[in-house]
Design a protein around this motif. Structure first.
Motif, mmCIF file in Angstrom:
data_model
loop_
_atom_site.group_PDB
_atom_site.id
_atom_site.type_symbol
_atom_site.label_atom_id
_atom_site.label_comp_id
_atom_site.label_asym_id
_atom_site.label_seq_id
_atom_site.Cartn_x
_atom_site.Cartn_y
_atom_site.Cartn_z
ATOM 1 N N ASN A 108 42.003 32.472 40.969
ATOM 2 C CA ASN A 108 41.573 33.129 42.191
ATOM 3 C C ASN A 108 40.219 33.777 41.912
ATOM 4 N N SER A 109 39.195 33.318 42.622
ATOM 5 C CA SER A 109 37.841 33.780 42.305
ATOM 6 C C SER A 109 37.652 35.279 42.571
ATOM 7 N N ALA A 110 38.251 35.791 43.641
ATOM 8 C CA ALA A 110 38.096 37.222 43.939
ATOM 9 C C ALA A 110 38.754 38.078 42.854
ATOM 10 N N GLU A 111 39.937 37.673 42.417
ATOM 11 C CA GLU A 111 40.616 38.423 41.356
ATOM 12 C C GLU A 111 39.846 38.330 40.046
ATOM 13 N N ALA A 112 39.338 37.144 39.746
ATOM 14 C CA ALA A 112 38.554 36.964 38.518
ATOM 15 C C ALA A 112 37.327 37.861 38.553
#
Length: 126
Positions: A38-42
């Motif tokens: 998940n790009s936002a979490e990363a």
């Protein structure tokens, strides 16, 4: 990052921090994305990691590999994030079961009629 830059970072040099950020951000982001999917979490984990680096800069040992320190912080943040998701998922499941149980008990005659109709309809299927 050179030992000299790390030494400057430990003394609070914001330019050294910016260099560090620019150099390690892409690798750290890729590492986090690999585990979180998940790009936002990363992105959040990477940001948290760099905040932690800045907050604990005095404790950085310039003689040790910096990437190992960076990855260790990110890994701990990833584990925490995954644990929080598991707890939240379990909690949501318990709430759903509790809500269903409460709904059923409050309107038992209604639900009994619904289930009778449903099972009757199922029995009549070819």
């Amino acid at each position: 990052m050179s030992q000299k830059q790390l030494l400057l970072l430990t003394k609070g040099d914001s330019n050294a921090f910016s260099s560090l950020f620019d150099e390690y951000y892409p690798r750290l982001y890729s590492f986090c994305l690999k585990y979180l999917h998940n790009s936002a979490e990363a992105e959040d984990i990477v940001q948290d990691t760099f905040i932690r680096i800045w907050e604990t800069r005095e404790r950085i040992d310039p003689a040790r590999p910096f990437i190992s320190y960076l990855i260790a912080i990110a890994k701990n943040r990833i584990y925490d994030s995954i644990k929080q998701k598991i707890v939240a998922h379990k909690h949501r499941g318990n709430i759903s079961e509790t809500m269903w149980s409460q709904l059923y008990e409050d309107d038992r005659p209604f639900w009994d009629d619904i289930f009778k109709l449903m099972f009757s309809a199922i029995e009549q299927l070819p």
